[in-house]
Design a protein around this motif. Structure first.
Motif, short mmCIF file in Angstrom:
data_model
loop_
_atom_site.label_atom_id
_atom_site.label_comp_id
_atom_site.label_asym_id
_atom_site.label_seq_id
_atom_site.Cartn_x
_atom_site.Cartn_y
_atom_site.Cartn_z
N HIS A 98 30.76 2.46 61.67
CA HIS A 98 31.65 2.49 60.51
C HIS A 98 32.58 1.28 60.54
O HIS A 98 32.92 0.78 61.60
N THR A 152 31.74 -3.42 57.02
CA THR A 152 31.94 -4.24 55.81
C THR A 152 33.39 -4.66 55.66
O THR A 152 33.69 -5.83 55.40
N SER A 153 34.32 -3.73 55.85
CA SER A 153 35.74 -4.06 55.73
C SER A 153 36.15 -5.10 56.77
O SER A 153 36.92 -6.03 56.48
N ASP A 210 28.88 -5.84 51.14
CA ASP A 210 29.16 -5.34 49.79
C ASP A 210 28.49 -6.22 48.74
O ASP A 210 28.76 -6.11 47.55
N ASN A 224 42.09 0.64 59.56
CA ASN A 224 42.22 -0.76 59.12
C ASN A 224 43.09 -1.58 60.07
O ASN A 224 42.90 -2.79 60.19
N ARG A 227 33.83 -1.48 46.80
CA ARG A 227 33.52 -0.08 47.12
C ARG A 227 34.11 0.36 48.45
O ARG A 227 33.60 1.25 49.11
N ARG A 228 35.20 -0.28 48.89
CA ARG A 228 35.95 0.21 50.04
C ARG A 228 37.39 0.38 49.57
O ARG A 228 38.13 -0.58 49.44
N ASP A 246 35.04 4.74 46.99
CA ASP A 246 34.79 4.34 48.37
C ASP A 246 33.36 4.70 48.77
O ASP A 246 32.82 5.73 48.37
N ALA A 255 32.36 5.68 51.55
CA ALA A 255 32.32 6.65 52.66
C ALA A 255 31.18 7.66 52.49
O ALA A 255 31.13 8.38 51.49
N GLU A 297 34.00 8.39 58.22
CA GLU A 297 34.49 7.54 57.14
C GLU A 297 35.32 8.34 56.12
O GLU A 297 36.31 7.84 55.58
N THR A 300 39.12 7.57 54.95
CA THR A 300 39.45 7.29 53.55
C THR A 300 40.53 8.23 53.03
O THR A 300 41.47 7.81 52.33
#
Length: 443
Positions: free
Chosen positions: A112, A115-116, A137, A266, A299-300, A314, A316, A321, A325
């Motif tokens: 997980h 991407t972020s 993404d 994050n 999409r996050r 999101d 998730a 995830e 979120t």
């Protein structure tokens, strides 16, 4: 003469990002896909990259073929034609493994947060120096002169095995993709094999018991909140505008950092980026400066306001995830009701993690469920229905259809968090239409 690359399945998120990157590096790029609209195609269209219908006439000996993993000779005319003509093609991950050797490469792996974290690392690095990148993404940036390359390193079907980056972050190890992995041990073994291919430095989340077991020839640096990590995030100050925190490396204070994103996960992702860039010799004052302006990835935790109502979109699709979120939504909107709208993705994952999904979703104040989204990789054997998940959820809510999202209107002071990896956005769109119509009727 520059090569022409033809992408079979160019709308896939990784494929579209790679196509954009090669285009920006001066290569001629085209691709083919299904007619159905997919969110990645906007970037391709803006770049003037041709998106053709699947047709064997697209294939010739003078184009280099890159094929999406979903396509095979039995389901795609172009692959079948290439095979019949003896024309070779590379899969996305095979091409990428060779391509990245011309750069100093920074990979981001993990069950997980890939991407972020890739997005944050790429954003910071590209603002400091010329950097090419591929984010999951669907965004990619290429520069003919870039020395550095940042990419998302995907564990599914062990696709990361052709990769030999100089540096890699691994955010966590968790059981997912039960259509491919047989157990948590199988997932761990895949990450452990990948870790051994990293050449200069591995940055792993130190509070993950599985990651503590990884061994590799390159130096391993642990990051996290606990004092037993090499890089420690502390003095956390979460607020409704983001999070501020400090990082130290042993006895050395590395500074104070601010991110405009939400949730403890994050902060961990940012700490991994800080650790990696510190070891790679980047100026941490510049790192701190550019972290503040990170706009997130598609999409996050993507937000919009429709008729005064906050809607969060999101990707998730795993219990871990979902928890992250919902936690992020509570940090940003502490006084609002958190309404989760979730679409399970794949029957195999829903069966394997049914109890975990229920426990995660119970963190919300209300839970609405969309029909299970089956992937092209599986068939519905009737072993699980979305009602099976609904029965385990203790919060108010209902199973909804894309044609009727009106039950969501039964909340006054709410934030709506739409989560899933399938077509949950069609439910979101349906709800947005409903909200817009309400405002029109009021007037």
């Amino acid at each position: 003469m520059t090569k022409t690359y033809h992408f079979i399945g160019i709308k896939g998120s990784g494929m579209s990002a790679l196509a954009l990157m090669l285009h920006q590096m001066g290569h001629k790029v085209q691709g083919s896909d299904v007619e159905k609209y997919y969110f990645t195609q906007r970037g391709l269209e803006q770049a003037g990259i041709a998106i053709l219908p699947f047709d064997e006439n697209n294939i010739s000996a003078d184009v280099e073929l890159i094929a999406g993993n979903a396509f095979r000779p039995d389901n795609n005319v172009e692959i079948a034609y290439a095979d019949a003509q003896g024309l070779s093609y590379k899969r996305y991950h095979e091409f990428l493994g060779e391509f990245m050797r011309q750069f100093t490469s920074f990979g981001v792996a993990g069950a997980h947060g890939k991407t972020s974290t890739t997005g944050l690392l790429a954003h910071v690095m590209r603002n400091i120096t010329d950097t090419s990148y591929l984010i999951g993404d669907g965004t990619g940036r290429g520069s003919a002169n870039a020395k550095y390359f940042v990419f998302e390193s995907d564990e599914y079907e062990r696709h990361f095995m052709p990769y030999h980056p100089e540096y890699s972050i691994i955010t966590n190890v968790d059981f997912d993709h039960p259509d491919y992995f047989t157990s948590l041990e199988d997932v761990f073994n895949a990450f452990n094999d990948y870790a051994k291919q990293v050449t200069k430095g591995l940055f792993v989340y130190g509070e993950d018991a599985e990651l503590r077991k990884i061994t590799a020839p390159a130096p391993i640096y642990y990051y996290g909140f606990g004092d037993d990590n090499d890089f420690v995030a502390y003095d956390l100050q979460p607020s409704t505008t983001g999070s501020t925190f400090k990082v130290r490396h042993g006895q050395e204070e590395l500074g104070s950092f601010q991110i405009p994103t939400f949730g403890r996960h994050n902060i961990l992702n940012a700490t991994a980026v800080i650790a990696n860039l510190y070891v790679a010799g980047f100026d941490l004052d510049l790192v701190a400066e550019h972290m503040k302006t990170f706009g997130g990835v598609k999409r996050r935790f993507t937000e919009k306001v429709v008729n005064g109502t906050v809607i969060i979109d999101d990707f998730a699709h795993h219990p871990t995830e979902i928890v992250a979120t919902i936690d992020a939504a509570r940090q940003k909107y502490p006084s609002k009701e958190i309404v989760a709208v979730f679409q399970p993705h794949t029957f195999t994952r829903t069966i394997a993690l049914l109890d975990e999904f229920a426990a995660a979703l119970n963190d919300a104040d209300a839970v609405y469920l969309a029909q299970i989204y089956g992937s092209a990789r599986e068939t519905d054997k009737g072993q699980v229905k979305v009602e099976d998940l609904a029965a385990k959820i203790k919060k108010k809510g209902a199973v909804i259809t894309v044609e009727n999202t009106s039950p969501l209107l039964n909340h006054d002071n709410a934030v709506y968090v739409f989560m899933g990896a399938g077509d949950i956005q069609s439910y979101e769109y349906s709800f947005e239409q409903l909200l817009s119509n309400l405002s029109n009727n009021v007037q």
